[in-house]
Design a protein around this motif. Structure first.
Motif, PDB file in Angstrom:
ATOM      1  N   CYS A  17      16.032   7.437  16.629  1.00  0.00           N
ATOM      2  CA  CYS A  17      16.898   8.388  15.940  1.00  0.00           C
ATOM      3  C   CYS A  17      16.614   9.810  16.428  1.00  0.00           C
ATOM      4  O   CYS A  17      15.661  10.030  17.180  1.00  0.00           O
ATOM      5  CB  CYS A  17      16.711   8.290  14.432  1.00  0.00           C
ATOM      6  N   VAL A  18      17.429  10.765  15.986  1.00  0.00           N
ATOM      7  CA  VAL A  18      17.261  12.151  16.424  1.00  0.00           C
ATOM      8  C   VAL A  18      15.962  12.763  15.908  1.00  0.00           C
ATOM      9  O   VAL A  18      15.394  13.647  16.554  1.00  0.00           O
ATOM     10  CB  VAL A  18      18.465  13.038  16.034  1.00  0.00           C
ATOM     11  N   PHE A  19      15.462  12.298  14.771  1.00  0.00           N
ATOM     12  CA  PHE A  19      14.200  12.832  14.252  1.00  0.00           C
ATOM     13  C   PHE A  19      13.023  12.421  15.135  1.00  0.00           C
ATOM     14  O   PHE A  19      12.108  13.199  15.359  1.00  0.00           O
ATOM     15  CB  PHE A  19      13.970  12.400  12.804  1.00  0.00           C
ATOM     16  N   CYS A  20      13.063  11.196  15.654  1.00  0.00           N
ATOM     17  CA  CYS A  20      11.999  10.737  16.552  1.00  0.00           C
ATOM     18  C   CYS A  20      12.066  11.456  17.895  1.00  0.00           C
ATOM     19  O   CYS A  20      11.046  11.644  18.549  1.00  0.00           O
ATOM     20  CB  CYS A  20      12.078   9.223  16.736  1.00  0.00           C
ATOM     21  N   SER A  21      13.256  11.878  18.305  1.00  0.00           N
ATOM     22  CA  SER A  21      13.423  12.555  19.586  1.00  0.00           C
ATOM     23  C   SER A  21      13.196  14.061  19.516  1.00  0.00           C
ATOM     24  O   SER A  21      12.563  14.631  20.396  1.00  0.00           O
ATOM     25  CB  SER A  21      14.834  12.312  20.143  1.00  0.00           C
ATOM     26  N   TYR A  22      13.717  14.709  18.488  1.00  0.00           N
ATOM     27  CA  TYR A  22      13.723  16.173  18.458  1.00  0.00           C
ATOM     28  C   TYR A  22      13.042  16.770  17.238  1.00  0.00           C
ATOM     29  O   TYR A  22      12.988  17.988  17.099  1.00  0.00           O
ATOM     30  CB  TYR A  22      15.168  16.689  18.524  1.00  0.00           C
ATOM     31  N   GLY A  23      12.534  15.935  16.350  1.00  0.00           N
ATOM     32  CA  GLY A  23      11.929  16.427  15.121  1.00  0.00           C
ATOM     33  C   GLY A  23      10.430  16.643  15.234  1.00  0.00           C
ATOM     34  O   GLY A  23       9.759  16.083  16.099  1.00  0.00           O
ATOM     35  N   SER A  24       9.904  17.441  14.325  1.00  0.00           N
ATOM     36  CA  SER A  24       8.463  17.684  14.261  1.00  0.00           C
ATOM     37  C   SER A  24       7.734  16.514  13.619  1.00  0.00           C
ATOM     38  O   SER A  24       6.521  16.365  13.763  1.00  0.00           O
ATOM     39  CB  SER A  24       8.183  18.969  13.478  1.00  0.00           C
ATOM     40  N   VAL A  25       8.482  15.677  12.897  1.00  0.00           N
ATOM     41  CA  VAL A  25       7.941  14.502  12.214  1.00  0.00           C
ATOM     42  C   VAL A  25       8.869  13.329  12.512  1.00  0.00           C
ATOM     43  O   VAL A  25      10.083  13.475  12.413  1.00  0.00           O
ATOM     44  CB  VAL A  25       7.878  14.744  10.674  1.00  0.00           C
ATOM     45  N   PRO A  26       8.335  12.164  12.895  1.00  0.00           N
ATOM     46  CA  PRO A  26       9.209  11.011  13.144  1.00  0.00           C
ATOM     47  C   PRO A  26       9.824  10.486  11.840  1.00  0.00           C
ATOM     48  O   PRO A  26       9.368  10.823  10.746  1.00  0.00           O
ATOM     49  CB  PRO A  26       8.281   9.978  13.776  1.00  0.00           C
ATOM     50  N   CYS A  27      10.804   9.630  11.968  1.00  0.00           N
ATOM     51  CA  CYS A  27      11.506   9.083  10.800  1.00  0.00           C
ATOM     52  C   CYS A  27      10.557   8.256   9.919  1.00  0.00           C
ATOM     53  O   CYS A  27       9.516   7.785  10.387  1.00  0.00           O
ATOM     54  CB  CYS A  27      12.693   8.241  11.245  1.00  0.00           C
ATOM     55  N   VAL A  73       9.097   4.808  11.184  1.00  0.00           N
ATOM     56  CA  VAL A  73       8.095   4.973  12.238  1.00  0.00           C
ATOM     57  C   VAL A  73       6.794   5.487  11.650  1.00  0.00           C
ATOM     58  O   VAL A  73       5.711   5.049  12.024  1.00  0.00           O
ATOM     59  CB  VAL A  73       8.637   5.883  13.367  1.00  0.00           C
ATOM     60  N   GLN A  74       6.886   6.414  10.680  1.00  0.00           N
ATOM     61  CA  GLN A  74       5.670   6.896  10.012  1.00  0.00           C
ATOM     62  C   GLN A  74       4.927   5.751   9.337  1.00  0.00           C
ATOM     63  O   GLN A  74       3.698   5.719   9.325  1.00  0.00           O
ATOM     64  CB  GLN A  74       6.017   7.945   8.950  1.00  0.00           C
ATOM     65  N   LEU A  75       5.677   4.811   8.779  1.00  0.00           N
ATOM     66  CA  LEU A  75       5.077   3.680   8.060  1.00  0.00           C
ATOM     67  C   LEU A  75       4.695   2.544   8.997  1.00  0.00           C
ATOM     68  O   LEU A  75       4.205   1.514   8.546  1.00  0.00           O
ATOM     69  CB  LEU A  75       6.067   3.152   7.005  1.00  0.00           C
ATOM     70  N   GLU A  76       4.953   2.726  10.279  1.00  0.00           N
ATOM     71  CA  GLU A  76       4.661   1.707  11.292  1.00  0.00           C
ATOM     72  C   GLU A  76       5.358   0.393  10.993  1.00  0.00           C
ATOM     73  O   GLU A  76       4.831  -0.692  11.252  1.00  0.00           O
ATOM     74  CB  GLU A  76       3.158   1.521  11.446  1.00  0.00           C
ATOM     75  N   SER A  77       6.547   0.498  10.419  1.00  0.00           N
ATOM     76  CA  SER A  77       7.308  -0.725  10.107  1.00  0.00           C
ATOM     77  C   SER A  77       8.428  -0.931  11.108  1.00  0.00           C
ATOM     78  O   SER A  77       9.377  -1.640  10.851  1.00  0.00           O
ATOM     79  CB  SER A  77       7.866  -0.641   8.691  1.00  0.00           C
ATOM     80  N   LYS A 129       0.856  -1.188   0.000  1.00  0.00           N
ATOM     81  CA  LYS A 129       0.000   0.000   0.000  1.00  0.00           C
ATOM     82  C   LYS A 129       0.887   1.231   0.000  1.00  0.00           C
ATOM     83  O   LYS A 129       1.843   1.311   0.772  1.00  0.00           O
ATOM     84  CB  LYS A 129      -0.896   0.034   1.239  1.00  0.00           C
ATOM     85  N   MET A 130       0.569   2.180  -0.848  1.00  0.00           N
ATOM     86  CA  MET A 130       1.343   3.408  -0.880  1.00  0.00           C
ATOM     87  C   MET A 130       0.837   4.342   0.215  1.00  0.00           C
ATOM     88  O   MET A 130      -0.346   4.583   0.334  1.00  0.00           O
ATOM     89  CB  MET A 130       1.230   4.090  -2.240  1.00  0.00           C
ATOM     90  N   SER A 131       1.733   4.801   1.043  1.00  0.00           N
ATOM     91  CA  SER A 131       1.419   5.748   2.089  1.00  0.00           C
ATOM     92  C   SER A 131       2.233   7.006   1.849  1.00  0.00           C
ATOM     93  O   SER A 131       3.361   6.934   1.371  1.00  0.00           O
ATOM     94  CB  SER A 131       1.787   5.190   3.458  1.00  0.00           C
ATOM     95  N   GLU A 132       1.663   8.122   2.218  1.00  0.00           N
ATOM     96  CA  GLU A 132       2.394   9.374   2.070  1.00  0.00           C
ATOM     97  C   GLU A 132       3.346   9.513   3.246  1.00  0.00           C
ATOM     98  O   GLU A 132       2.931   9.511   4.398  1.00  0.00           O
ATOM     99  CB  GLU A 132       1.431  10.558   2.035  1.00  0.00           C
ATOM    100  N   VAL A 133       4.613   9.606   2.943  1.00  0.00           N
ATOM    101  CA  VAL A 133       5.640   9.726   3.969  1.00  0.00           C
ATOM    102  C   VAL A 133       6.261  11.109   3.865  1.00  0.00           C
ATOM    103  O   VAL A 133       6.651  11.529   2.780  1.00  0.00           O
ATOM    104  CB  VAL A 133       6.729   8.647   3.790  1.00  0.00           C
ATOM    105  N   GLN A 134       6.314  11.798   4.980  1.00  0.00           N
ATOM    106  CA  GLN A 134       6.953  13.105   4.999  1.00  0.00           C
ATOM    107  C   GLN A 134       8.451  12.913   5.175  1.00  0.00           C
ATOM    108  O   GLN A 134       8.882  12.161   6.053  1.00  0.00           O
ATOM    109  CB  GLN A 134       6.394  13.948   6.135  1.00  0.00           C
ATOM    110  N   LEU A 135       9.225  13.561   4.339  1.00  0.00           N
ATOM    111  CA  LEU A 135      10.674  13.405   4.381  1.00  0.00           C
ATOM    112  C   LEU A 135      11.375  14.602   5.000  1.00  0.00           C
ATOM    113  O   LEU A 135      12.600  14.614   5.095  1.00  0.00           O
ATOM    114  CB  LEU A 135      11.224  13.147   2.973  1.00  0.00           C
TER     115      LEU A 135
END
Length: 92
Positions: free
Chosen positions: A71-81, A84-88, A22-28
């Motif tokens: 990762c640092v994005f999951c800790s300090y970012g506005s969007v998780p890596c 994690v966004q894809l729940e994988s 399934k294609m999911s929109e992932v924020q990069l």
């Protein structure tokens, strides 16, 4: 230009496979906020690796993931890596 297209297709395939086809929109892009000085900067997240360290460009603190984060994005970012966004699961 061809290598950029090939790289995009590879990343698209990885994202598609990670979601079970399934294609999911992932924020990069994610805005990282330094917990020491409050400096914010929008960064592009890697899709093929975890980023465990990030140096704040203002105060030069070396950020590492908080306990329990991958990762640092999951800790300090506005969007998780992306994983994690894809729940994988986490990328590490």
């Amino acid at each position: 230009m061809r290598s950029q297209r090939r790289d995009f297709r590879c990343r698209l395939t990885i994202l598609c496979c990670a979601t079970g086809g399934k294609m999911s929109e992932v924020q990069l892009h994610s805005e990282i906020t330094c917990p020491h000085c409050g400096h914010k900067k929008t960064e592009t997240m890697p899709t093929d690796a975890c980023q465990w360290f990030y140096e704040c460009e203002r105060c030069h603190s070396l950020l590492e993931p908080r306990p329990g984060d991958c990762c640092v994005f999951c800790s300090y970012g506005s969007v998780p890596c992306p994983p994690v966004q894809l729940e994988s699961g986490c990328c590490g």
